[in-house]
Design an enzyme around this catalytic site. Structure first.
Site, PDB file in Angstrom:
ATOM      1  N   TYR A 153       3.180   6.950  10.047  1.00 56.75           N
ATOM      2  CA  TYR A 153       2.220   5.867   9.669  1.00 56.75           C
ATOM      3  C   TYR A 153       3.324   4.955   8.992  1.00 56.75           C
ATOM      4  O   TYR A 153       3.065   3.389   9.368  1.00 56.75           O
ATOM      5  CB  TYR A 153       1.213   6.253   8.755  1.00 56.75           C
ATOM      6  N   PRO A 207      -5.497   0.520  18.223  1.00 55.16           N
ATOM      7  CA  PRO A 207      -5.201   0.284  16.928  1.00 55.16           C
ATOM      8  C   PRO A 207      -5.514   1.423  15.954  1.00 55.16           C
ATOM      9  O   PRO A 207      -4.902   1.020  14.722  1.00 55.16           O
ATOM     10  CB  PRO A 207      -6.105  -0.879  16.777  1.00 55.16           C
ATOM     11  N   HIS A 262       0.759  -1.455   0.119  1.00 56.43           N
ATOM     12  CA  HIS A 262      -0.024   0.017  -0.054  1.00 56.43           C
ATOM     13  C   HIS A 262       0.808   1.237   0.179  1.00 56.43           C
ATOM     14  O   HIS A 262       1.585   1.577   0.911  1.00 56.43           O
ATOM     15  CB  HIS A 262      -0.878  -0.167   1.203  1.00 56.43           C
ATOM     16  N   LYS A 288      -0.142   0.177  15.231  1.00 55.35           N
ATOM     17  CA  LYS A 288       1.427   0.249  15.629  1.00 55.35           C
ATOM     18  C   LYS A 288       1.436  -0.955  16.781  1.00 55.35           C
ATOM     19  O   LYS A 288       2.740  -0.975  16.854  1.00 55.35           O
ATOM     20  CB  LYS A 288       1.632   1.592  16.459  1.00 55.35           C
ATOM     21  N   TYR A 297      -9.941   5.894   6.378  1.00 54.19           N
ATOM     22  CA  TYR A 297     -10.047   6.155   7.928  1.00 54.19           C
ATOM     23  C   TYR A 297     -11.232   7.260   8.078  1.00 54.19           C
ATOM     24  O   TYR A 297     -10.842   8.396   7.423  1.00 54.19           O
ATOM     25  CB  TYR A 297      -8.863   6.791   8.577  1.00 54.19           C
TER      26      TYR A 297
END
Ligand code: FAS
Ligand code: PHB
Length: 392
Positions: free
Chosen positions: A386, A294, A75, A298, A203
């Protein structure tokens, strides 16, 4: 009681314990893994889905990349949905790095397979595991296996037994300082036989609450809805879940593909750190020492980072009699862990609905999202956290 000996006794066969065992084996350091659950249980425990860039590189560098690169998917970015507007964060353009979508239970399966192929010793369904004399140079572990009491003498004990394990609880009373925050919500997560409705994650910050669109394969979706931390699953029949996901993920040109939901669970959310992560010859790694919500993906990654640091320190200690890495283990890990705690708390604070928020708080959340998603500095800070900070 039957007695045996190894260099490093590892308690817990989750990602931390298994990766530590794998890395120590690669350094020629003898170790034994003790796990209280069955192999089948740990290999089928559905949890995380994202591997940071350096974790994926570590998998490849240590011979664990084949299935990840064939079954997993790369991704190069992710999406944030705010007030119906989709914002793409291009990791590759902003950082030159990407993440891998590859389920935690697949990582666990790969690690167990690698350890078995290398003749590694992993004892599943070991019960009554206890640690002893870790303040001396002769620590040992006792446990019951196949009905017999055993003692495992070792030089070092690695507590990789997760948040509810025994190792952190075995520290001297009052030694550990705990930093803890429980969130007033959880995630209701589903696995469904439904092709993902987007090629990358979404998200979503919605007035009804957070939602996350993730996936496991071209035919399997993984989706989450913000819920009460103790939300009864019976409140959420399948059709209600799909309806609410469609509302929270709605945006121009999007339609949610539904399918048979074959797994539902509710996970409460907390941020937690125990300091120090070591006492004598006992070292904690992963969820045994820290927990993150979550939202930032991580948990698994910080567990792997801990054991990468611990393996390198043990290797120096055993092979070069250089003890500095072990002496500084806590400090080295905590610098990275607190960065991860901050990022996970920050993502959670930005993306979720807080019932106690007043009108000002709500405007602060909107302004934070507006800055992060619409400024290059904001996008870089999100992307570099990220995809993952350097492991060492
Ligand atoms: P683990 O908890 O994975 O492993 C510890 C092991 O020790 C377990 O196998 C346990 O059975 C064993 N053990 C415990 N006590 C023992 C004893 N006394 N004797 C012997 N063995 C013992 N992270 C993300 O990044 N994204 C997510 O979406 C996500 N979802 C999650 C959902 C749930 C329900 C949970 C609980 C966690 C989730 N996490 C997620 C976090 C999760 O992935 C952890 O960070 C990760 O499993 C940490 O790995 P370990 O430190 O190895 O701990
Ligand atoms: C998942 O796919 O399970 C997942 C992905 C990203 C997150 C949390 C969970 O932040």
């Amino acid at each position: 009681m039957s007695t045996s000996r190894t260099r490093v006794g590892i308690i817990g066969a989750g990602p931390a314990g298994l990766m530590l065992s794998h890395l120590l084996h690669q350094a020629g350091i003898d170790n034994v893994v003790l796990e209280n659950r069955s192999r089948e249980y740990v290999e089928n425990r559905i949890r995380a889905g994202i591997l940071e860039y350096e974790v994926a590189e570590l998998m490849r560098a240590t011979g664990l990349g084949a299935r990840m690169d064939s079954v997993g998917s790369r991704h190069d970015g992710t999406n944030f949905l705010v007030n119906g507007q989709l914002h793409h964060i291009d990791f590759q353009k902003l950082t030159g790095k990407h993440v891998m979508l590859y389920s935690q239970h697949e990582v666990v399966r790969d690690l167990i397979a690698a350890r078995l192929a290398a003749g590694g010793e992993m004892l599943f369904e070991a019960s009554d595991v206890a640690v002893h004399d870790y303040a001396t140079d002769k620590p040992y572990i006792t446990y019951i296996y196949e009905g017999t009491e055993h003692r495992l003498d070792c030089d070092i004990i690695a507590g990789c037994d997760g948040f509810h394990g025994i190792c952190r609880q075995s520290f001297p009373k009052n030694m550990i300082v705990e930093y803890d925050r429980e969130y007033p919500f959880g995630w209701l997560g589903i696995l469904a036989d439904a092709p993902p409705s987007k090629d990358e994650l979404i998200y979503a910050n919605h007035k009804n609450g957070f939602a996350l669109l993730s996936m496991r394969s071209p035919t399997m979706s993984r989706l989450y809805l913000q819920s009460a931390p103790d939300e009864p699953l019976e409140n959420w029949p399948d059709e209600r879940i799909w309806e609410e996901l469609a509302i929270r993920l709605a945006h121009e040109g999007f339609s949610l593909t539904t399918g048979k939901i074959f797994q539902k669970s509710v996970t409460a959310m907390r941020s937690y750190v125990a300091e120090p992560m070591q006492t004598g010859k006992l070292f904690l790694a992963g969820d045994a020492a820290h927990i993150v919500p979550p939202t930032g993906a991580k948990g698994l990654n910080s567990a792997i980072a801990d054991v990468a640091i611990l393996a390198r320190a043990i290797e120096a200690h055993v092979l070069k009699h250089d003890h500095e890495g072990l002496e500084n283990y806590t400090r080295t890990c905590l610098r990275r862990i607190w960065q991860i705690e901050r990022f996970s708390w920050w993502m959670t604070s930005m993306m979720h609905k807080f019932d106690h928020h007043n009108a000002f708080d709500a405007r602060m959340q909107t302004a934070e999202l507006d800055y992060i998603l619409n400024s290059s500095a904001g996008q870089v800070t999100l992307a570099e956290n990220y995809v993952g900070l350097p492991l060492y």
